[in-house]
Design an enzyme around this catalytic site. Structure first.
Site, PDB file in Angstrom:
ATOM      1  N   ASN A 203       0.697  -1.450  -0.024  1.00  0.00           N
ATOM      2  CA  ASN A 203       0.091  -0.088   0.013  1.00  0.00           C
ATOM      3  C   ASN A 203       0.782   1.402  -0.012  1.00  0.00           C
ATOM      4  O   ASN A 203       0.343   2.344  -0.285  1.00  0.00           O
ATOM      5  CB  ASN A 203      -0.901  -0.123   0.986  1.00  0.00           C
TER       6      ASN A 203
ATOM      7  N   GLU B 169       4.192  -3.593  12.502  1.00  0.00           N
ATOM      8  CA  GLU B 169       3.516  -2.433  12.229  1.00  0.00           C
ATOM      9  C   GLU B 169       2.211  -3.156  11.560  1.00  0.00           C
ATOM     10  O   GLU B 169       2.343  -3.651  10.584  1.00  0.00           O
ATOM     11  CB  GLU B 169       4.131  -1.535  11.146  1.00  0.00           C
TER      12      GLU B 169
ATOM     13  N   CYS C 144      -2.940   2.063   6.757  1.00  0.00           N
ATOM     14  CA  CYS C 144      -3.110   1.492   8.013  1.00  0.00           C
ATOM     15  C   CYS C 144      -3.708   2.572   9.038  1.00  0.00           C
ATOM     16  O   CYS C 144      -4.309   2.457  10.017  1.00  0.00           O
ATOM     17  CB  CYS C 144      -1.884   0.806   8.686  1.00  0.00           C
TER      18      CYS C 144
ATOM     19  N   GLU D  83       8.378   2.872  14.150  1.00  0.00           N
ATOM     20  CA  GLU D  83       9.133   3.174  12.902  1.00  0.00           C
ATOM     21  C   GLU D  83       9.176   4.656  12.934  1.00  0.00           C
ATOM     22  O   GLU D  83       8.400   5.061  13.464  1.00  0.00           O
ATOM     23  CB  GLU D  83       8.502   2.470  11.811  1.00  0.00           C
TER      24      GLU D  83
HETATM   25  P1  NAD Z   1      -2.078 -10.427   2.771  1.00  0.00           P
HETATM   26  O1  NAD Z   1      -1.918 -11.034   4.241  1.00  0.00           O
HETATM   27  O2  NAD Z   1      -2.246 -11.329   1.800  1.00  0.00           O
HETATM   28  O3  NAD Z   1      -0.572  -9.621   2.417  1.00  0.00           O
HETATM   29  C1  NAD Z   1      -0.260  -8.582   3.176  1.00  0.00           C
HETATM   30  C2  NAD Z   1       1.140  -8.565   3.099  1.00  0.00           C
HETATM   31  O4  NAD Z   1       1.907  -9.615   3.561  1.00  0.00           O
HETATM   32  C3  NAD Z   1       1.727  -8.599   1.656  1.00  0.00           C
HETATM   33  O5  NAD Z   1       2.832  -7.957   1.272  1.00  0.00           O
HETATM   34  C4  NAD Z   1       1.905 -10.183   1.465  1.00  0.00           C
HETATM   35  O6  NAD Z   1       3.015 -10.461   0.529  1.00  0.00           O
HETATM   36  C5  NAD Z   1       2.659 -10.378   2.990  1.00  0.00           C
HETATM   37  N1  NAD Z   1       2.485 -11.697   3.525  1.00  0.00           N
HETATM   38  C6  NAD Z   1       1.433 -12.425   3.342  1.00  0.00           C
HETATM   39  N2  NAD Z   1       1.710 -13.711   4.211  1.00  0.00           N
HETATM   40  C7  NAD Z   1       3.023 -13.666   4.445  1.00  0.00           C
HETATM   41  C8  NAD Z   1       3.928 -14.403   5.119  1.00  0.00           C
HETATM   42  N3  NAD Z   1       3.349 -15.760   5.268  1.00  0.00           N
HETATM   43  N4  NAD Z   1       5.184 -14.076   5.206  1.00  0.00           N
HETATM   44  C9  NAD Z   1       5.567 -12.916   4.781  1.00  0.00           C
HETATM   45  N5  NAD Z   1       5.006 -12.113   4.181  1.00  0.00           N
HETATM   46  C10 NAD Z   1       3.497 -12.254   3.866  1.00  0.00           C
HETATM   47  O7  NAD Z   1      -3.079  -9.267   2.964  1.00  0.00           O
HETATM   48  P2  NAD Z   1      -3.862  -8.384   1.988  1.00  0.00           P
HETATM   49  O8  NAD Z   1      -4.816  -9.101   1.151  1.00  0.00           O
HETATM   50  O9  NAD Z   1      -2.674  -7.906   0.975  1.00  0.00           O
HETATM   51  O10 NAD Z   1      -4.402  -7.447   2.992  1.00  0.00           O
HETATM   52  C11 NAD Z   1      -5.057  -7.908   3.691  1.00  0.00           C
HETATM   53  C12 NAD Z   1      -4.928  -7.236   5.202  1.00  0.00           C
HETATM   54  O11 NAD Z   1      -3.648  -6.919   5.485  1.00  0.00           O
HETATM   55  C13 NAD Z   1      -5.607  -5.778   5.016  1.00  0.00           C
HETATM   56  O12 NAD Z   1      -7.083  -5.856   5.221  1.00  0.00           O
HETATM   57  C14 NAD Z   1      -5.030  -5.179   6.218  1.00  0.00           C
HETATM   58  O13 NAD Z   1      -5.459  -5.173   7.279  1.00  0.00           O
HETATM   59  C15 NAD Z   1      -3.545  -5.669   6.042  1.00  0.00           C
HETATM   60  N6  NAD Z   1      -2.580  -4.806   5.745  1.00  0.00           N
HETATM   61  C16 NAD Z   1      -1.989  -4.034   6.456  1.00  0.00           C
HETATM   62  C17 NAD Z   1      -0.994  -3.173   5.948  1.00  0.00           C
HETATM   63  C18 NAD Z   1      -0.401  -1.991   6.660  1.00  0.00           C
HETATM   64  O14 NAD Z   1      -0.170  -0.941   6.401  1.00  0.00           O
HETATM   65  N7  NAD Z   1      -0.468  -2.339   8.050  1.00  0.00           N
HETATM   66  C19 NAD Z   1      -0.685  -3.170   4.515  1.00  0.00           C
HETATM   67  C20 NAD Z   1      -1.201  -4.152   3.772  1.00  0.00           C
HETATM   68  C21 NAD Z   1      -2.173  -4.913   4.263  1.00  0.00           C
END
Ligand code: NAD
Length: 479
Positions: free
Chosen positions: A153, A251, A285, A459
């Site tokens: 994001n 985070e 976030c 961070e």
């Molecule tokens: P997701 O869990 O599929 O992926 C989120 C991120 O985590 C991706 O970059 C993915 O590559 C990574 N990831 C997933 N499984 C992993 C693992 N086992 N090891 C290492 N990295 C891994 O989620 P999504 O569909 O992309 O987003 C869903 C939710 O994730 C959102 O609703 C939000 O709550 C959260 N999110 C938070 C942030 C933030 O800035 N805190 C950013 C993106 C997503």
């Protein structure tokens, strides 16, 4: 618009392409078209990256903080020189309006520059001794190789924060950015390489996230992890990190409350809130989402917010008229539909949006749910998309209860002209950031972190640098 680059891995100072490796397509969320093919690391690549990171750390930790700072500043200057190109890559991969992408690149460079400066000030302490022939000092040393995981994001800001803080503290880094937005981190890595970063101080890997994190977080070479993502992911990687006693900065998710008191002009509040809420299609976030508005102005605020949300021009991020781009991927659109279906099933008013738009890509209209209760999905689960909810409150105690009701505590916002209200809320809200009468939740020099399920550590700011340092106490007897 930039030409989309050939995507690579950076392992031990060498760029590796997809030959002999699995690849996956990277999509443009505005059109669904394939932008490029991203190579996946193999297990052998990861072993090489880990060994490289261990060697890189030894070289980098002995590089003086002044020289480290110079390299980071040179890299920041290169990022700014290439800002237009990198901003285009962000808009191509994530869809956000190009003006927002430009600001993101400038912020990433500012984070590099701030860390470059502050890395020089890793002061220790001389601790007065109990006897005249003993000298006692506490010094801050680089923690060791760091494994960093960044989501899609904020493809420039999040990797820039993790990479430049760890490097400024004297640590090598292996980063796995999102496979959905890889090009910006590669541009950052290229700038660092040109700026003179030694081989192995930074490795960039992509692939199967679960396989990569199991290998990196499970390795005893890595001494700290830095993760931005969902709470579920943070708990999973944190549990793994504990097995080898790693430091962790997590985070994670948020579900930011916004408390608007009755002494505020509801139309003016809605005007400023709408820009903050729908920035980056709400995929932030710290995005303000749960609007608790004093009952005396709730209906006027909700009507104004809904009207303004309906007027937002949604479209391709490169179009001059676009104020909000698509969502990052099909998963997010499906998620928005689940929130709205749940609200409709509960007879909650959908007063703006509530549907997909466009005939290609992943577009969804800015959406407002009005007068929500505590039980609907949107009141409990982080939408991470263009969705705001409103509900009235009567007393300060109600506002505090509603704000602290969830297990999250990342960002929170208060709007009031009454000093008593702002002081009471700043003290009572359980979240890492309380932002009063504006929407800027983080800057390079300020700490950013979460309470409760929103994370561990900080961070940004001095606190962010210290996450990558460890304290050593030296006591010397001089006879
Ligand atoms: P997701 O869990 O599929 O992926 C989120 C991120 O985590 C991706 O970059 C993915 O590559 C990574 N990831 C997933 N499984 C992993 C693992 N086992 N090891 C290492 N990295 C891994 O989620 P999504 O569909 O992309 O987003 C869903 C939710 O994730 C959102 O609703 C939000 O709550 C959260 N999110 C938070 C942030 C933030 O800035 N805190 C950013 C993106 C997503």
């Amino acid at each position: 618009m930039a030409d989309y680059p050939a995507l690579k891995l950076l392992i031990d100072g060498r760029w590796c392409d997809g030959a002999g490796r699995a690849t996956e397509p990277v999509l443009n969320p505005s059109t669904g078209a394939v932008l490029g093919e991203l190579p996946h690391v193999t297990g052998a690549d990861l072993d090489l990256a880990l060994a490289s990171s261990a060697r890189g750390h030894e070289v980098w930790r002995k590089t003086s903080p002044v020289e480290r700072g110079r390299i980071l500043q040179r890299a920041a200057a290169l990022l700014l020189e290439r800002a237009e190109n990198i901003a285009s890559l962000i808009t191509l991969e994530l869809g956000k309006p190009i003006a927002e992408s430009r600001v993101e690149v400038e912020t990433a460079a500012a984070i590099f520059n701030w860390n470059a400066e502050e890395g020089r000030r890793a002061y220790g302490r001389v601790i007065p001794s109990r006897s005249s022939n003993i000298r006692q000092i506490a010094v801050r040393e680089p923690l060791g190789p760091i494994a960093a995981f960044a989501p899609w994001n904020a493809p420039a800001i999040t990797p820039a924060r993790k990479i430049s803080s760890a490097l400024a503290a004297g640590c090598s880094v292996i980063i796995k950015p999102s496979e959905e937005t890889p090009a910006t981190t590669l541009a950052i890595a290229g700038a660092l390489q040109e700026a003179g970063l030694p081989e192995g101080a930074l490795n960039v890997v992509f692939g199967d996230p679960a396989m990569i994190s199991a290998r990196l977080v499970g390795s005893s070479i890595v001494r700290g992890i830095s993760v931005t993502g969902s709470t579920q992911l943070g708990k999973q990687l944190g549990a793994l990190a504990v097995q080898t006693m790693k430091r962790m900065t997590l985070e994670l998710g948020g579900h930011a409350p916004v408390v608007i008191f009755g002494d505020v002009d509801p139309e003016a509040a809605a005007l400023s809130a709408v820009a903050a809420k729908f920035r980056n299609s709400g995929q932030v976030c710290t995005s303000p989402t749960r609007f608790f508005v004093h009952e005396s102005i709730h209906d006027r605020f909700a009507a104004s917010l809904s009207e303004l949300a309906d007027k937002i021009t949604v479209g391709d991020g490169f179009a001059a008229t676009t104020k909000m781009g698509p969502l990052a991927n099909a998963r997010r659109v499906e998620s928005m539909e689940r929130f709205v279906d749940d609200a409709r099933a509960r007879s909650i008013a959908v007063t703006a949006g509530g549907e997909r738009c466009g005939n290609q890509g992943f577009f969804y209209r800015p959406t407002v749910l009005t007068n929500v209760d505590d039980d609907c999905m949107a009141s409990n689960v982080e939408p991470f998309g263009p969705l705001a909810v409103t509900a009235p409150f009567r007393t300060v105690e109600d506002a505090i209860r509603l704000s602290n009701r969830l297990p999250f505590g990342l960002a929170s916002y208060v709007m009031t002209n009454d000093m008593r209200n702002s002081s009471v809320m700043a003290e009572a809200i359980q979240s890492g950031n309380v932002i009063i009468n504006h929407w800027q939740a983080s800057l390079p020099e300020t700490p950013f972190g979460g309470y409760k399920d929103s994370g561990v550590g900080s961070e940004g700011g001095v606190e962010g640098l210290q996450e990558f340092q460890t304290t050593k106490y030296v006591s010397q007897f001089s006879g």
